[in-house]
Design a protein around this motif. Structure first.
Motif, short mmCIF file in Angstrom:
data_model
loop_
_atom_site.label_atom_id
_atom_site.label_comp_id
_atom_site.label_asym_id
_atom_site.label_seq_id
_atom_site.Cartn_x
_atom_site.Cartn_y
_atom_site.Cartn_z
N TYR A 1 1.66 6.79 -1.29
CA TYR A 1 0.61 6.68 -0.28
C TYR A 1 -0.06 8.00 0.02
CZ TYR A 1 3.82 8.33 3.42
OH TYR A 1 4.69 9.07 4.19
N PRO B 1 -5.25 5.66 -8.23
CA PRO B 1 -6.17 5.74 -7.09
C PRO B 1 -5.52 6.29 -5.81
CG PRO B 1 -6.51 3.70 -8.27
CD PRO B 1 -5.25 4.32 -8.82
N ALA B 2 -4.25 5.97 -5.57
CA ALA B 2 -3.57 6.53 -4.39
C ALA B 2 -3.29 8.01 -4.60
CB ALA B 2 -2.28 5.78 -4.11
N LEU C 1 -15.11 -1.90 -5.29
CA LEU C 1 -13.89 -1.14 -5.03
C LEU C 1 -12.93 -1.23 -6.23
CD1 LEU C 1 -12.64 0.63 -2.88
CD2 LEU C 1 -11.69 -1.41 -1.81
N SER D 1 -0.64 3.77 -9.97
CA SER D 1 -0.91 4.44 -8.69
C SER D 1 -1.96 5.55 -8.74
CB SER D 1 0.39 5.02 -8.14
OG SER D 1 0.92 6.00 -9.00
N SER E 1 -0.25 2.54 -3.12
CA SER E 1 0.06 1.70 -4.28
C SER E 1 1.55 1.39 -4.23
CB SER E 1 -0.27 2.42 -5.59
OG SER E 1 -1.66 2.64 -5.71
N LYS F 1 -14.10 1.04 -8.93
CA LYS F 1 -13.78 2.44 -8.61
C LYS F 1 -12.31 2.75 -8.93
CE LYS F 1 -14.12 5.57 -4.64
NZ LYS F 1 -14.49 5.69 -3.24
N TYR F 2 -11.41 1.84 -8.57
CA TYR F 2 -10.00 2.03 -8.85
C TYR F 2 -9.72 2.02 -10.36
CZ TYR F 2 -9.09 0.91 -3.88
OH TYR F 2 -9.05 0.90 -2.52
N GLY G 1 -4.69 -1.27 0.97
CA GLY G 1 -6.13 -1.06 1.06
C GLY G 1 -6.97 -2.30 0.84
N TYR G 2 -6.34 -3.47 0.79
CA TYR G 2 -7.10 -4.69 0.62
C TYR G 2 -7.76 -5.04 1.96
CZ TYR G 2 -3.78 -5.09 -3.29
OH TYR G 2 -2.99 -4.87 -4.39
N LYS H 1 -7.48 5.53 -2.51
CA LYS H 1 -6.84 4.29 -2.10
C LYS H 1 -5.67 4.65 -1.19
CE LYS H 1 -5.04 0.11 -4.44
NZ LYS H 1 -3.66 -0.07 -4.01
#
Length: 192
Positions: free
Chosen positions: A67, A13-14, A157, A11, A22, A160-161, A122-123, A19
């Motif tokens: 989130y 990136p969240a 993306l 998680s 996750s 980046k994650y 986030g997809y 993001k």
């Protein structure tokens, strides 16, 4: 992998604000041993509108939905996303809290993940729809998710994650806590 490493791996990136959300699963025993740590982090992350939601499943697992409220609100406010969610019987006219509550209810009570979960993670919408209509087949690329639309945008993306996760994991291994690693990432922002 220890608890903190699992949280970062699943998680970062969240938690770092790049993001919307996750979602990951832990065995109930593993969660129970470590939940006090998670609860102690809640205060730190809530200042930045990032939250942990714990969903206990009947099969001995715990789902953790992480989130970023600002990012997730943006996802849920996009017209095309709302139109899609309406087809899934979400009452989007009632606003963000209603949408989120419905998702969390479905995650708690359904045996499999609802297809729309990807949207919250986030997809891109076209990938979420492609996954559903193609029965998870015929994608143009498979990474963090199965891509049915713009492959290059998805690759960018995902990169980046992945980089965010690697950086946070490195800082954790150097002695930073999960909240401090996320905070440091946020401060560094676009320099990364």
């Amino acid at each position: 992998m220890g608890f903190e490493e699992t949280v970062i791996h699943c998680s970062a990136p969240a938690l770092c604000g790049i993001k919307p959300a996750s979602l990951f699963s832990l065995k109930n025993e593993f969660y129970s041993i470590n939940r006090s740590r998670l609860f102690s982090w809640r205060k730190n992350f809530s200042k930045d509108r990032r939250f942990f939601v714990i969903i206990k499943k009947e099969d001995g697992r715990v789902l953790i939905f992480v989130y970023d409220k600002s990012l997730l609100e943006k996802v849920c406010s996009k017209k095309k996303n709302q139109e899609y969610l309406k087809t899934k019987d979400y009452e989007v006219e009632k606003g963000f809290n209603s949408i989120l509550s419905e998702l969390l209810f479905r995650l708690a009570h359904e045996n499999s993940f609802p297809h729309e979960t990807g949207l919250f993670l986030g997809y891109p919408l076209e990938d979420v729809i492609g996954f559903e209509t193609q029965n998870a087949k015929n994608c143009v690329f498979s990474g963090f998710w199965k891509v049915y639309g713009d492959k290059q945008a998805a690759l960018d993306l995902m990169k980046k994650y992945r980089l965010c996760t690697e950086i946070c994991m490195s800082w954790f291994r150097q002695g930073l806590s999960v909240p401090l690693a996320a905070q440091k990432y946020k401060k560094m922002g676009e320099k990364l």
